[in-house]
Every structure is written in structure tokens, then in C-alpha cells.
Design an enzyme around this catalytic site. Structure first.
Site, PDB file in Angstrom:
ATOM      1  N   LYS A  67       0.857  -1.182   0.000  1.00  0.00           N
ATOM      2  CA  LYS A  67       0.000   0.000   0.000  1.00  0.00           C
ATOM      3  C   LYS A  67       0.889   1.227   0.000  1.00  0.00           C
ATOM      4  O   LYS A  67       1.831   1.320   0.791  1.00  0.00           O
ATOM      5  CB  LYS A  67      -0.918   0.032   1.223  1.00  0.00           C
ATOM      6  CG  LYS A  67      -1.857   1.255   1.211  1.00  0.00           C
ATOM      7  CD  LYS A  67      -2.827   1.253   2.377  1.00  0.00           C
ATOM      8  CE  LYS A  67      -2.183   1.712   3.659  1.00  0.00           C
ATOM      9  NZ  LYS A  67      -3.175   1.931   4.742  1.00  0.00           N
ATOM     10  N   MET A 219      -4.847   3.144  18.319  1.00  0.00           N
ATOM     11  CA  MET A 219      -4.804   2.948  16.872  1.00  0.00           C
ATOM     12  C   MET A 219      -4.194   4.114  16.103  1.00  0.00           C
ATOM     13  O   MET A 219      -4.074   4.046  14.880  1.00  0.00           O
ATOM     14  CB  MET A 219      -6.228   2.697  16.352  1.00  0.00           C
ATOM     15  CG  MET A 219      -6.975   1.572  17.064  1.00  0.00           C
ATOM     16  SD  MET A 219      -6.099  -0.009  17.033  1.00  0.00           S
ATOM     17  CE  MET A 219      -6.116  -0.361  15.286  1.00  0.00           C
ATOM     18  N   GLY A 220      -3.798   5.170  16.780  1.00  0.00           N
ATOM     19  CA  GLY A 220      -3.368   6.360  16.052  1.00  0.00           C
ATOM     20  C   GLY A 220      -1.881   6.509  15.823  1.00  0.00           C
ATOM     21  O   GLY A 220      -1.451   7.295  14.977  1.00  0.00           O
ATOM     22  N   ASP A 222       1.487   5.557  14.391  1.00  0.00           N
ATOM     23  CA  ASP A 222       2.091   4.734  13.348  1.00  0.00           C
ATOM     24  C   ASP A 222       3.311   5.396  12.713  1.00  0.00           C
ATOM     25  O   ASP A 222       3.721   5.054  11.616  1.00  0.00           O
ATOM     26  CB  ASP A 222       1.061   4.414  12.261  1.00  0.00           C
ATOM     27  CG  ASP A 222       0.464   5.671  11.630  1.00  0.00           C
ATOM     28  OD1 ASP A 222       0.860   6.796  12.013  1.00  0.00           O
ATOM     29  OD2 ASP A 222      -0.397   5.527  10.742  1.00  0.00           O
ATOM     30  N   GLY A 291      -1.965  -0.805  17.846  1.00  0.00           N
ATOM     31  CA  GLY A 291      -2.270  -1.069  16.439  1.00  0.00           C
ATOM     32  C   GLY A 291      -1.505  -0.138  15.518  1.00  0.00           C
ATOM     33  O   GLY A 291      -1.927   0.992  15.267  1.00  0.00           O
TER      34      GLY A 291
END
Length: 320
Positions: A67, A219-220, A222, A291
Site C-alpha cells: 500500500k 490505533m493512532g 504509526d 495497532g
């Protein structure tokens, strides 16, 4: 090569199908049947954008690809969402590109599915209150996915820009759940499951905020420097992630590692819990799913969409 346009994704991929694909990928990773390639993620010095690549190979499903995309925080002026991406799939037997798939909605669905998998396996028994930190584009997907795997009785939420909280209120109403806007200290004290989905570069949820048995899906974070959780809270919890190498370098655990509060070998794999090789929550008061988002998740949902698009006749075939 097949092209599945972004406009087709909503009519093809459901949250339930995304959950099934992501749960299977976690198990494949735990069994070492699938692996992610090193992530490239850089600030490009233009429009405050973050751009990168995530890829991998699932030998069990014979899915290969990447991706490409990232985060453009100023996209509102172009009437575009901030997250922009495209998934490319390749034939693992020949190396020829086999598909290009719009990745914006897929990214939101797979990110929400990953946190939902963590909630399914790690939420404390009897969890009733869902806490949402962040009210951006992906927050609605996160709330819907969480509600799909667990029966909550109430949603509480916080956002640095309170005027955006209507997104959370509207989504909760859609799900038939009451919603209340609260401050972070109350959210941490009252929520049994917390989902954080922001682009913060400083801790929002502090250790002293969280009371009682709690699961947090962070989840934020990265990218190097991003942060949503107090490192002391991370150190207090039993930690699981999608990819340990990413968690300690670009995920939420990077800060607790840098502070010497945890070691890399204390970070477990959610896939091992899914595969039945790790007991998961055990007697821990607080669990955290870090995550970071892995390429294999993107490839899994993209491959599923390609098959659905072929079946429904909406995939375009082109030669390059």
C-alpha cells in the site's frame, strides 16, 4: 491488471468481511505463514504530509503487494479526506502487477477491524462502556466495528476539537447507543474499552486516568514521534500488537521503550492470542493493543475486494 476504483469499495466490502479477513491475517502471522516488509514512512516536507509504503507476503493465501499513501492534514481545502492511499497486488508467481485498489475506505475498515479483533479477544468480561478518543474520519468506523463484536450499553467520547464530537454522537445514535461527551479523566475512569484514534504527538490518556479492568486499542500511532498514551500507562499494561518491530519503533511502545519502562520482549502478538497460543488478558487489569497497521492487513482486504469486484463485474481490466 484489474482496477477497483475507490467509488466501488463501499458497495463491496462490509465491516464483517473486513473483520474476517483481518482476524485470519493475525492468525497467519502468528503461525509465520505471512510476514510484513519493513515500513517506509517519511515526512516529505510539503503540505505537512506523511508518505510511505507498507507491504508483505502471505504464503498461505498467496497474496503479495503493498500500500502506498499517507496522511495529508491540509486536505480539507481540497475537499478530500486526510488519509490517501492505493493498494497494489502482484502475482507471486511472476511478479506482474495484478490489481490496483482504492485504499482510502479499505484503510479505515481494516484499521477498525484490527481494533475490533483486539476487543473480541482482550476486552474485560462484562464491559459496558465504550470510550472514544478522537472524532476524526476513522472514528465512526472504529465505533461501528467495536459495536459489531461486543454489546456495549453506552459510548463516551473526547476530542481535542469539541465541535467535531457530533460525529461520535451521530454514530452512537445510529447504533442505538446513548452518547456523552466527557473529559479524559472521566473517560479513563468510566470506560471498560477505550479506542484512541488521533494524530497526536503528545500523550492524551494518562496513567492516573485509567481505573479498573480496561482494554485500550491505541490505533493512532504509526510514525516516529506520534503518541496517544502516557508511557507509564503502557508500562502498567499487558501489551499486544500487530507487529512487534513496528510497535517498538513507530508505534505507541516506542516511548515506553525509549524511557526504559518496558523491554521489547514484553510486547506480545495479538495473532498469538487469535491462534490460541497466548492466553491473552489473563489476570491483567489493563491490556493495550498497539495497532500500528501492517501491510498484510491492507493486502487481505484488498484481495477480498478484488474477488468481490470480479464476481459483481465492477473490476476494470487495463494493460500497462
Amino acid at each position: 491488471m484489474l482496477v477497483v476504483a475507490e467509488k466501488e469499495i463501499a458497495g463491496l466490502m462490509t465491516p464483517e468481511a473486513a473483520f474476517e479477513a483481518i482476524e485470519a491475517v493475525f492468525a497467519s502471522m502468528a503461525r509465520r505463514k505471512a510476514y510484513n516488509f519493513p515500513v517506509v514512512r517519511e515526512a516529505i516536507g510539503h503540505e505537512d504530509a506523511l508518505y510511505g509504503f507498507k507491504g508483505g507476503f502471505d504464503a498461505s493465501a498467496l497474496v503479495l503487494g503493498l500500500k502506498a499513501g499517507g496522511y495529508w492534514p491540509n486536505n480539507q481545502k481540497h475537499n478530500l479526506i486526510n488519509h490517501q492511499s492505493t493498494v497494489f497486488l502482484f502475482d507471486p508467481d511472476t511478479g506482474r502487477v495484478s490489481a490496483a485498489v482504492g485504499g482510502n475506505l479499505l484503510t479505515a475498515l481494516r484499521t477498525a477491524a484490527a481494533s475490533a479483533v483486539s476487543i473480541k479477544y482482550l476486552a474485560p468480561k462484562g464491559a459496558k462502556v465504550l470510550g472514544m478518543i478522537g472524532a476524526g474520519h476513522q472514528s465512526a468506523f472504529q465505533m461501528r466495528a467495536a459495536a459489531n463484536v461486543h454489546r456495549f450499553e453506552k459510548v463516551i467520547g473526547w476530542n481535542p476539537h469539541p465541535e467535531m464530537l457530533s460525529r461520535l454522537a451521530d454514530t452512537a445514535a445510529e447504533l442505538g447507543l446513548p452518547f456523552e461527551a466527557v473529559e479524559l479523566d472521566r473517560l479513563g475512569a468510566e470506560a471498560d474499552v477505550i479506542v484512541s484514534i488521533t494524530s497526536s504527538f503528545s500523550p492524551l490518556l494518562m496513567n492516573e486516568h485509567v481505573k479498573g479492568p480496561t482494554h485500550i486499542a491505541a490505533m493512532g500511532t504509526d510514525t516516529k514521534g506520534k503518541q496517544e498514551l502516557d508511557p507509564a500507562l503502557v508500562a502498567r499494561a499487558r501489551i499486544f500488537t500487530d507487529e512487534v518491530a513496528q510497535s517498538v519503533s513507530i508505534g505507541e511502545c516506542q516511548h515506553a521503550i525509549a524511557a526504559g519502562l518496558i523491554r521489547e520482549d514484553q510486547v506480545g502478538e495479538l495473532g498469538a492470542v487469535v491462534a490460541g497460543d497466548d492466553p491473552g488478558r489473563g489476570d491483567a487489569e489493563v491490556t493495550i493493543f498497539d495497532g500500528t497497521g501492517v501491510g498484510l492487513q491492507d493486502l487481505a482486504v484488498a484481495q477480498a475486494v478484488v474477488e468481490l469486484a470480479k464476481h459483481k463485474g465492477v473490476a476494470q481490466e487495463v494493460e500497462i
